[in-house]
Enzyme design. Structure first.
Site, PDB file in Angstrom:
ATOM      1  N   HIS A  89       0.681  -1.107  -0.061  1.00 23.07           N
ATOM      2  CA  HIS A  89      -0.112  -0.102   0.005  1.00 23.07           C
ATOM      3  C   HIS A  89       0.874   1.242   0.112  1.00 23.07           C
ATOM      4  CE1 HIS A  89      -3.258  -2.495   2.141  1.00 23.07           C
ATOM      5  NE2 HIS A  89      -3.686  -2.256   1.073  1.00 23.07           N
ATOM      6  N   LYS A 132     -17.457  -6.030   6.360  1.00 27.13           N
ATOM      7  CA  LYS A 132     -16.045  -6.460   6.935  1.00 27.13           C
ATOM      8  C   LYS A 132     -16.082  -6.378   8.369  1.00 27.13           C
ATOM      9  CE  LYS A 132     -13.240  -6.102   2.788  1.00 27.13           C
ATOM     10  NZ  LYS A 132     -12.080  -5.641   2.357  1.00 27.13           N
ATOM     11  N   SER A 145      -3.418  -7.390   3.145  1.00 26.61           N
ATOM     12  CA  SER A 145      -3.591  -7.357   4.470  1.00 26.61           C
ATOM     13  C   SER A 145      -3.874  -8.512   5.230  1.00 26.61           C
ATOM     14  CB  SER A 145      -4.715  -6.140   4.614  1.00 26.61           C
ATOM     15  OG  SER A 145      -4.163  -4.787   4.133  1.00 26.61           O
ATOM     16  N   ARG A 149      -1.981  -5.989  -8.144  1.00 29.06           N
ATOM     17  CA  ARG A 149      -1.248  -6.959  -8.040  1.00 29.06           C
ATOM     18  C   ARG A 149      -1.139  -8.204  -9.107  1.00 29.06           C
ATOM     19  NH1 ARG A 149      -3.597  -8.284  -2.147  1.00 29.06           N
ATOM     20  NH2 ARG A 149      -5.190  -8.265  -3.657  1.00 29.06           N
TER      21      ARG A 149
END
Length: 166
Positions: free
Chosen positions: A17, A41, A128, A90
């Site tokens: 990040h 979440k 994460s 990614r």
């Protein structure tokens, strides 16, 4: 002045990040790192903790500002007079999802562009979720998160043991 927003949950912020944020800060006049309040979440860190960690790790970037938001990203962008969304990619799976999001955002507001940045290859595997899983077992995360985040993870897992709700 070109204002860009780098949105995400940042639970926690990783070196991947941070790499995107730093690189974005070299391209745009102002970068607002916006921590999303996502009620779907259950984060490890509170919104306040995530904002504080991001402020700490970006304190040397004078054109980077950190805050939180909830609701539609497009509405937030308009409120900040921002014209660019910064997203790190990614893998191909990231691109498929982010292309869909960029397309719907463009449909809602055609003047807002999405700027995709390929992640540094040394962080291409990093998420994460992976960081939290490694930290949960008290393994070394110093190569994948900034030092303040490493400390915060250690503190969190000491406080809650191996089951802090993730």
């Amino acid at each position: 002045m070109t204002i860009a927003v780098c949105p995400g949950s940042f639970d926690p912020v990783t070196n991947g990040h941070l790499d995107i944020i730093v690189r974005g800060s070299k391209i745009f006049d102002k970068v607002i790192v916006s921590v999303l309040v996502n009620e779907n979440k259950q984060p490890l860190f509170s919104i306040e903790e995530r904002v504080a960690l991001l402020k700490e790790v970006t304190k040397d970037l004078p054109n980077v500002h950190v805050e939180s938001f909830q609701g539609l990203l497009i509405d937030y962008m308009k409120s900040k007079q921002a014209k660019v969304i910064i997203k790190g990619l990614r893998a191909v799976s990231d691109f498929e999802y982010e292309l869909q999001m960029a397309s719907i955002n463009r449909l809602m507001e055609e003047e807002i562009e999405t700027f995709f940045m390929m992640t540094n290859t040394k962080y291409s595997y990093l998420s994460s979720s992976i960081v939290k899983e490694i930290a949960k077992y008290k393994a070394d995360v110093s190569a994948i998160v900034p030092p303040p985040v490493e400390q915060a993870l250690m503190d969190k897992f000491i406080q809650y043991g191996n089951n802090p709700g993730i």
